[in-house]
Scaffold this motif. Structure first.
Motif, PDB file in Angstrom:
ATOM      1  N   ASP A 246     -19.101 -18.534 102.192  1.00 23.23           N
ATOM      2  CA  ASP A 246     -19.902 -19.755 102.069  1.00 23.23           C
ATOM      3  C   ASP A 246     -19.083 -20.948 102.538  1.00 23.23           C
ATOM      4  O   ASP A 246     -17.842 -20.936 102.476  1.00 23.23           O
ATOM      5  CB  ASP A 246     -20.333 -19.982 100.615  1.00 23.23           C
ATOM      6  N   TYR A 247     -19.779 -22.000 102.977  1.00 19.49           N
ATOM      7  CA  TYR A 247     -19.087 -23.209 103.430  1.00 19.49           C
ATOM      8  C   TYR A 247     -18.436 -23.961 102.273  1.00 19.49           C
ATOM      9  O   TYR A 247     -17.420 -24.607 102.440  1.00 19.49           O
ATOM     10  CB  TYR A 247     -20.069 -24.123 104.167  1.00 19.49           C
ATOM     11  N   SER A 248     -19.067 -23.884 101.121  1.00 14.24           N
ATOM     12  CA  SER A 248     -18.499 -24.492  99.912  1.00 14.24           C
ATOM     13  C   SER A 248     -19.281 -23.952  98.724  1.00 14.24           C
ATOM     14  O   SER A 248     -20.129 -23.059  98.879  1.00 14.24           O
ATOM     15  CB  SER A 248     -18.597 -26.026  99.976  1.00 14.24           C
ATOM     16  N   HIS A 249     -18.999 -24.475  97.550  1.00 10.73           N
ATOM     17  CA  HIS A 249     -19.731 -24.076  96.338  1.00 10.73           C
ATOM     18  C   HIS A 249     -20.486 -25.270  95.759  1.00 10.73           C
ATOM     19  O   HIS A 249     -20.660 -25.363  94.541  1.00 10.73           O
ATOM     20  CB  HIS A 249     -18.761 -23.492  95.315  1.00 10.73           C
ATOM     21  N   LEU A 250     -20.919 -26.155  96.638  1.00  9.16           N
ATOM     22  CA  LEU A 250     -21.644 -27.343  96.213  1.00  9.16           C
ATOM     23  C   LEU A 250     -22.874 -26.981  95.395  1.00  9.16           C
ATOM     24  O   LEU A 250     -23.177 -27.625  94.378  1.00  9.16           O
ATOM     25  CB  LEU A 250     -22.045 -28.168  97.433  1.00  9.16           C
ATOM     26  N   PHE A 251     -23.599 -25.961  95.830  1.00  8.80           N
ATOM     27  CA  PHE A 251     -24.803 -25.504  95.120  1.00  8.80           C
ATOM     28  C   PHE A 251     -24.530 -24.194  94.377  1.00  8.80           C
ATOM     29  O   PHE A 251     -25.392 -23.321  94.317  1.00  8.80           O
ATOM     30  CB  PHE A 251     -25.952 -25.333  96.108  1.00  8.80           C
ATOM     31  N   LEU A 252     -23.326 -24.095  93.845  1.00  2.38           N
ATOM     32  CA  LEU A 252     -22.909 -22.929  93.058  1.00  2.38           C
ATOM     33  C   LEU A 252     -23.063 -21.653  93.888  1.00  2.38           C
ATOM     34  O   LEU A 252     -22.503 -21.564  94.972  1.00  2.38           O
ATOM     35  CB  LEU A 252     -23.728 -22.885  91.759  1.00  2.38           C
ATOM     36  N   HIS A 254     -25.505 -20.701  95.558  1.00  2.00           N
ATOM     37  CA  HIS A 254     -26.301 -20.930  96.770  1.00  2.00           C
ATOM     38  C   HIS A 254     -25.424 -21.347  97.944  1.00  2.00           C
ATOM     39  O   HIS A 254     -25.910 -21.473  99.066  1.00  2.00           O
ATOM     40  CB  HIS A 254     -27.351 -22.026  96.514  1.00  2.00           C
ATOM     41  N   GLY A 255     -24.153 -21.598  97.710  1.00  2.00           N
ATOM     42  CA  GLY A 255     -23.266 -21.993  98.797  1.00  2.00           C
ATOM     43  C   GLY A 255     -23.211 -23.499  98.987  1.00  2.00           C
ATOM     44  O   GLY A 255     -23.469 -24.274  98.066  1.00  2.00           O
ATOM     45  N   GLY A 256     -22.865 -23.902 100.208  1.00  2.60           N
ATOM     46  CA  GLY A 256     -22.694 -25.311 100.518  1.00  2.60           C
ATOM     47  C   GLY A 256     -23.889 -25.916 101.233  1.00  2.60           C
ATOM     48  O   GLY A 256     -24.944 -25.284 101.377  1.00  2.60           O
ATOM     49  N   MET A 257     -23.713 -27.143 101.700  1.00  2.00           N
ATOM     50  CA  MET A 257     -24.789 -27.857 102.377  1.00  2.00           C
ATOM     51  C   MET A 257     -25.237 -27.120 103.639  1.00  2.00           C
ATOM     52  O   MET A 257     -26.435 -26.968 103.900  1.00  2.00           O
ATOM     53  CB  MET A 257     -24.324 -29.274 102.729  1.00  2.00           C
ATOM     54  N   LEU A 258     -24.277 -26.663 104.430  1.00  2.90           N
ATOM     55  CA  LEU A 258     -24.638 -25.948 105.659  1.00  2.90           C
ATOM     56  C   LEU A 258     -25.230 -24.571 105.380  1.00  2.90           C
ATOM     57  O   LEU A 258     -25.958 -24.035 106.216  1.00  2.90           O
ATOM     58  CB  LEU A 258     -23.407 -25.810 106.560  1.00  2.90           C
ATOM     59  N   ASP A 259     -24.938 -24.000 104.234  1.00  2.07           N
ATOM     60  CA  ASP A 259     -25.567 -22.739 103.865  1.00  2.07           C
ATOM     61  C   ASP A 259     -27.043 -22.936 103.532  1.00  2.07           C
ATOM     62  O   ASP A 259     -27.868 -22.065 103.787  1.00  2.07           O
ATOM     63  CB  ASP A 259     -24.853 -22.120 102.650  1.00  2.07           C
ATOM     64  N   ARG A 260     -27.379 -24.097 102.987  1.00  5.99           N
ATOM     65  CA  ARG A 260     -28.754 -24.366 102.569  1.00  5.99           C
ATOM     66  C   ARG A 260     -29.576 -25.062 103.654  1.00  5.99           C
ATOM     67  O   ARG A 260     -30.792 -24.862 103.729  1.00  5.99           O
ATOM     68  CB  ARG A 260     -28.759 -25.244 101.306  1.00  5.99           C
TER      69      ARG A 260
END
Length: 280
Positions: A246-252, A254-260
């Motif tokens: 994942d790009y980050s764990h911003l959305f737990l 769900h991954g990061g902003m670019l993942d969503r």
């Protein structure tokens, strides 16, 4: 699962509140947040050693562009060349200045050509594509309908694509880039997005007085989904090259902003084109 439900239960109502209940400038601020975080994530993921000044400068330029695209201001215009174009020119020139000045000065100061190219994507391409979201919201008659279209296309397409993959998926589509994607899922995506756009047309007619052409909505949904899947694969390719999930764990979970918002970034310009052309 609890984290996924929490993100969906909190994030979706907030997204709808910004897009529908708030003025257009709130959508612009939302897009600024998406562009800024997405820019940071791509620089952090794809760039090997990125000086702090590149992070700051790239994100700042991305946000400035969003504001100028929204406002239509031409404070920096030179003749027929718009302010936004001039800002992009200044940005590219400044990146080369950073690269030249920092060359040979050791880690933390050098700006490689790879990093420079990533910064161009983050500082120019991302804000340009994401800006189509608030440009749709700014439509004088049915902005509240059109701004939902990229999200309906993305979410409905992803849902049916997942089910088609579970039910019929045998042949892998791009196993080296996204191992779970199948050709069955690829074909299910446009169908789901077309159905999603029909649902949006029905809701728009009931709530906003929108007069839908369902055939046109089906076409826009299907075409938009193909571009959305390209966006998904493109951002997955970067992750594979970087060796991350994942790009980050911003959305737990769900991954990061670019993942969503990877597919949405590619879909929004397609929808904006069809709206501008009067197709829907």
């Amino acid at each position: 699962m609890k984290q996924r439900l929490l993100v969906a239960g909190v994030g979706l109502p907030l997204l709808l509140a910004v897009l529908l209940a708030c003025p257009a400038w709130a959508t612009m601020l939302l897009v600024c947040a998406i562009s800024g975080v997405a820019s940071y994530e791509l620089l952090h993921t794809a760039g090997k050693i990125v000086p702090a000044i590149i992070y700051t400068w790239t994100i700042m330029i991305a946000l400035i562009q969003e504001v100028y695209i929204y406002s239509g201001s031409d404070a920096f215009a030179i003749g027929p060349v718009s302010s936004v174009t001039m800002i992009r020119w200044y940005f590219v020139v400044s990146l080369f200045v950073f690269a030249v000045v920092g060359y040979g000065r050791g880690e933390g100061r050098e700006v490689s050509f790879t990093t420079l190219c990533i910064a161009v994507v983050c500082g120019i391409v991302f804000p340009t594509m994401y800006s189509c979201i608030f440009l749709l919201r700014m439509h004088e008659s049915f902005g509240k309908v059109y701004v939902l279209a990229p999200f309906f296309i993305a979410f409905a397409g992803d849902t049916l694509s997942m089910f088609f993959g579970m039910w019929f998926g045998k042949r892998k589509m791009a196993p080296n880039v996204s191992p779970k994607k199948t050709w069955a899922g690829f074909y299910g995506g446009p169908i789901g997005s077309a159905l999603g756009m029909c649902l949006l047309g029905f809701v728009g007619a009931k709530c906003f007085g929108y007069a839908p052409s369902y055939l046109a909505l089906i076409v826009v949904g299907a075409v938009g989904n193909v571009f959305g899947q390209l966006g998904d694969l493109s951002m997955s390719l970067v992750k594979r090259e970087a060796g991350i999930k994942d790009y980050s764990h911003l959305f737990l979970t769900h991954g990061g902003m670019l993942d969503r918002f990877d597919s949405t970034m590619f879909i929004a310009p397609v929808v904006y084109f069809f709206v501008s052309a009067g197709v829907i």
